[in-house]
Write a protein that holds these residues in place. Sequence first.
Motif, PDB file in Angstrom:
ATOM      1  N   VAL A 148     -27.805   7.797  30.441  1.00 11.20           N
ATOM      2  CA  VAL A 148     -28.781   8.749  30.993  1.00 11.20           C
ATOM      3  C   VAL A 148     -28.340  10.168  30.645  1.00 11.20           C
ATOM      4  CG1 VAL A 148     -29.744   7.581  33.026  1.00 11.20           C
ATOM      5  CG2 VAL A 148     -27.479   8.640  33.154  1.00 11.20           C
ATOM      6  N   GLY A 149     -29.256  11.109  30.832  1.00 11.02           N
ATOM      7  CA  GLY A 149     -28.880  12.522  30.768  1.00 11.02           C
ATOM      8  C   GLY A 149     -28.493  13.000  29.385  1.00 11.02           C
ATOM      9  N   ILE A 150     -27.436  13.825  29.367  1.00  9.73           N
ATOM     10  CA  ILE A 150     -27.043  14.483  28.117  1.00  9.73           C
ATOM     11  C   ILE A 150     -25.689  13.935  27.674  1.00  9.73           C
ATOM     12  CG2 ILE A 150     -26.430  16.713  27.109  1.00  9.73           C
ATOM     13  CD1 ILE A 150     -28.241  18.039  29.222  1.00  9.73           C
ATOM     14  N   SER A 151     -25.577  13.577  26.420  1.00  5.71           N
ATOM     15  CA  SER A 151     -24.297  13.063  25.946  1.00  5.71           C
ATOM     16  C   SER A 151     -23.857  13.849  24.729  1.00  5.71           C
ATOM     17  CB  SER A 151     -24.439  11.593  25.566  1.00  5.71           C
ATOM     18  OG  SER A 151     -23.440  11.241  24.644  1.00  5.71           O
ATOM     19  N   ALA A 152     -22.554  14.044  24.615  1.00  6.57           N
ATOM     20  CA  ALA A 152     -22.053  14.821  23.473  1.00  6.57           C
ATOM     21  C   ALA A 152     -21.456  13.922  22.403  1.00  6.57           C
ATOM     22  CB  ALA A 152     -21.018  15.822  23.963  1.00  6.57           C
ATOM     23  N   ARG A 153     -21.542  12.591  22.596  1.00  8.62           N
ATOM     24  CA  ARG A 153     -20.932  11.701  21.598  1.00  8.62           C
ATOM     25  C   ARG A 153     -21.754  11.681  20.322  1.00  8.62           C
ATOM     26  NH1 ARG A 153     -20.838   6.183  23.671  1.00  8.62           N
ATOM     27  NH2 ARG A 153     -20.246   5.734  21.532  1.00  8.62           N
ATOM     28  N   GLY A 154     -21.080  11.780  19.210  1.00  5.81           N
ATOM     29  CA  GLY A 154     -21.800  11.794  17.928  1.00  5.81           C
ATOM     30  C   GLY A 154     -22.157  10.390  17.465  1.00  5.81           C
ATOM     31  N   TRP A 155     -22.996  10.303  16.461  1.00  7.96           N
ATOM     32  CA  TRP A 155     -23.325   9.005  15.882  1.00  7.96           C
ATOM     33  C   TRP A 155     -22.098   8.477  15.153  1.00  7.96           C
ATOM     34  CZ3 TRP A 155     -28.906   7.557  14.463  1.00  7.96           C
ATOM     35  CH2 TRP A 155     -29.777   8.062  15.434  1.00  7.96           C
ATOM     36  N   GLY A 156     -21.978   7.151  15.122  1.00 15.72           N
ATOM     37  CA  GLY A 156     -20.736   6.564  14.610  1.00 15.72           C
ATOM     38  C   GLY A 156     -20.930   5.771  13.320  1.00 15.72           C
ATOM     39  N   ILE A 157     -19.790   5.502  12.676  1.00 12.59           N
ATOM     40  CA  ILE A 157     -19.799   4.704  11.442  1.00 12.59           C
ATOM     41  C   ILE A 157     -19.173   3.351  11.753  1.00 12.59           C
ATOM     42  CG2 ILE A 157     -18.846   4.550   9.092  1.00 12.59           C
ATOM     43  CD1 ILE A 157     -18.578   7.684   9.263  1.00 12.59           C
ATOM     44  N   ASP A 158     -19.776   2.286  11.260  1.00 12.65           N
ATOM     45  CA  ASP A 158     -19.152   0.962  11.332  1.00 12.65           C
ATOM     46  C   ASP A 158     -18.359   0.824  10.027  1.00 12.65           C
ATOM     47  OD1 ASP A 158     -18.668  -1.720  10.739  1.00 12.65           O
ATOM     48  OD2 ASP A 158     -20.314  -2.396  12.032  1.00 12.65           O
ATOM     49  N   TRP A 159     -17.021   0.808  10.151  1.00 11.12           N
ATOM     50  CA  TRP A 159     -16.192   0.871   8.944  1.00 11.12           C
ATOM     51  C   TRP A 159     -16.314  -0.383   8.090  1.00 11.12           C
ATOM     52  CZ3 TRP A 159     -15.347   5.386   7.265  1.00 11.12           C
ATOM     53  CH2 TRP A 159     -15.209   6.443   8.156  1.00 11.12           C
ATOM     54  N   ASN A 160     -16.661  -1.518   8.712  1.00 13.55           N
ATOM     55  CA  ASN A 160     -16.884  -2.716   7.875  1.00 13.55           C
ATOM     56  C   ASN A 160     -18.083  -2.472   6.979  1.00 13.55           C
ATOM     57  OD1 ASN A 160     -14.770  -4.143   8.920  1.00 13.55           O
ATOM     58  ND2 ASN A 160     -15.986  -4.931  10.642  1.00 13.55           N
ATOM     59  N   GLU A 161     -19.119  -1.887   7.553  1.00 17.67           N
ATOM     60  CA  GLU A 161     -20.308  -1.579   6.748  1.00 17.67           C
ATOM     61  C   GLU A 161     -19.974  -0.568   5.654  1.00 17.67           C
ATOM     62  OE1 GLU A 161     -23.541  -2.254  10.387  1.00 17.67           O
ATOM     63  OE2 GLU A 161     -23.424  -0.301   9.423  1.00 17.67           O
ATOM     64  N   PHE A 162     -19.158   0.418   6.016  1.00 21.86           N
ATOM     65  CA  PHE A 162     -18.784   1.439   5.031  1.00 21.86           C
ATOM     66  C   PHE A 162     -18.049   0.792   3.854  1.00 21.86           C
ATOM     67  CE2 PHE A 162     -15.607   4.335   3.279  1.00 21.86           C
ATOM     68  CZ  PHE A 162     -16.393   5.414   2.895  1.00 21.86           C
ATOM     69  N   HIS A 163     -17.043  -0.034   4.174  1.00 25.00           N
ATOM     70  CA  HIS A 163     -16.248  -0.619   3.093  1.00 25.00           C
ATOM     71  C   HIS A 163     -17.093  -1.577   2.253  1.00 25.00           C
ATOM     72  CE1 HIS A 163     -12.647   1.492   4.053  1.00 25.00           C
ATOM     73  NE2 HIS A 163     -12.700   1.100   5.323  1.00 25.00           N
ATOM     74  N   ALA A 164     -18.023  -2.288   2.921  1.00 23.77           N
ATOM     75  CA  ALA A 164     -18.899  -3.202   2.165  1.00 23.77           C
ATOM     76  C   ALA A 164     -19.792  -2.404   1.198  1.00 23.77           C
ATOM     77  CB  ALA A 164     -19.770  -4.014   3.127  1.00 23.77           C
ATOM     78  N   ALA A 165     -20.180  -1.205   1.608  1.00 28.66           N
ATOM     79  CA  ALA A 165     -21.052  -0.385   0.755  1.00 28.66           C
ATOM     80  C   ALA A 165     -20.286   0.181  -0.438  1.00 28.66           C
ATOM     81  CB  ALA A 165     -21.666   0.747   1.572  1.00 28.66           C
ATOM     82  N   VAL A 166     -19.034   0.596  -0.214  1.00 30.08           N
ATOM     83  CA  VAL A 166     -18.326   1.295  -1.297  1.00 30.08           C
ATOM     84  C   VAL A 166     -17.600   0.350  -2.256  1.00 30.08           C
ATOM     85  CG1 VAL A 166     -18.049   3.402   0.071  1.00 30.08           C
ATOM     86  CG2 VAL A 166     -16.175   1.726   0.017  1.00 30.08           C
ATOM     87  N   VAL A 167     -17.404  -0.902  -1.818  1.00 35.33           N
ATOM     88  CA  VAL A 167     -16.554  -1.796  -2.610  1.00 35.33           C
ATOM     89  C   VAL A 167     -17.095  -2.021  -4.027  1.00 35.33           C
ATOM     90  CG1 VAL A 167     -17.544  -4.031  -1.848  1.00 35.33           C
ATOM     91  CG2 VAL A 167     -15.117  -3.866  -2.414  1.00 35.33           C
TER      92      VAL A 167
END
Length: 410
Positions: A148-167
């Motif tokens: 609820v309300g206001i959150s300061a957390r940024g959007w995140g990266i799933d590192w498995n997805e990242f490594h699968a993309a760059v491999v």
Amino acid sequence: MTIKLAKRWAPFGTSIFTEMTQLANAHEAVNLAQGFPDFSGPQEVLEQVAHETRSCHNQYAPAVGESSLRHAVSALVEQQTGIEYCPNEEVTITTGATEAIYSVVNAFVNPGDRVVVFEPCYDSYAQAIANAGGVLVPVRLHAPDTPVGISARGWGIDWNEFHAAVVGGFSLMILNTPHNPTGKIFTQNELETICNAVKEHDAVLMCDEVYEYLVYQNTSEVRSPVALPGMRERVVRISSAAKTFGFTGFKVGWATAPAPLSRAVRLVHQGIVFCTNPATQRGLATMISDTAWTSAYVKSLPDVYGAKQQYLEESLVRAGFRVQTAQGSYFLMACYDSHVQGAVVRDVDFAKRLIQQARVAAIPPSVFYYGSEAPRRMNWLRFAFCKTDLTLQLAAERLEEWAQSDGPRV
Ligand code: PMP
Ligand code: GLN
């Protein structure tokens, strides 16, 4: 005559910024959709540009940019990143960051080359990649779970997805920090992992840092990836007078990169526009070279824009949205889950109805997915807060009134 649009342009239509601005105008809605300040940038800059327009010859500028602006940009970038760029060989003045993006992508991408991009992403990247015949390889940024309300957390990266993309390798990666549309600032750890992948694959990193000075409290210092070990030689860093000085209409941007990369970027830039207008460049150069003025000005930006963000956040919360604070940029993301009682309502539809019913315009971020389908449940809208206090106040009144009326009719 049958008009046959080149196939590579077929996936694209009129930009969402134009579409939403037109719809906003048609409904006399407050335009928090397109990201442009509805107030003027600094008077001092305008005066210098006016003076140069009257006194300079107003003929072609040097293709790589006016010498005075290249020197001023070199000093400005060094102050921000700690990295020195030779004004003669390593700084190129472009027709806005948009043209810099086109030049960089077309300088380094061959047909079939893979280009890694974090999605949602700014629309120019996808268009430039398509124009070069490249393959956009998406890495998802995931929305934070904010109850609820206001959150300061940024959007995140799933590192498995990242490594699968760059491999599979890639010739170019595009990074935008602070990020449009999510307002995310990539953390130091994230940048290190990203840069390691770039080095490992011997690729170029295009870093779009147009929102470099729009950084708010509670976030670590923005660190440009160019300052990380081994990165100077492979980064083209882009910024622009549009965001830093609040003049989106000037269309003056810059790309800084080591000489071999700059030579390639300059070749494409020469083929696209050859040069950008001299008077604006010279006027900007005069003010940027006044380092006392420039550093006081850029230091004032977080307070000015931060107050606007806080005002809009609070009114969005009162109007029933939950808000994810922008760590940087002038966009915040607001989730409309509670307005649709948990149902899935396409953000494009919700944005259009918000214009019609509340007369406030925002951007549906699902349009910023090009390499993959937007998440099915994309109950977010992007609101621009680079607007006068009066504009924001009007938007707040309308949103709150709409939320309290018989309930949103979505
Ligand atoms: N990059 C990003 C992330 C943007 O949001 C924008 C839009 N303003 C641009 C580049 C384009 O900048 P310019 O107006 O200088 O072409
Ligand atoms: N960058 C601006 C935005 O994200 C708009 C740019 C444009 O209108 N092409 O809203």
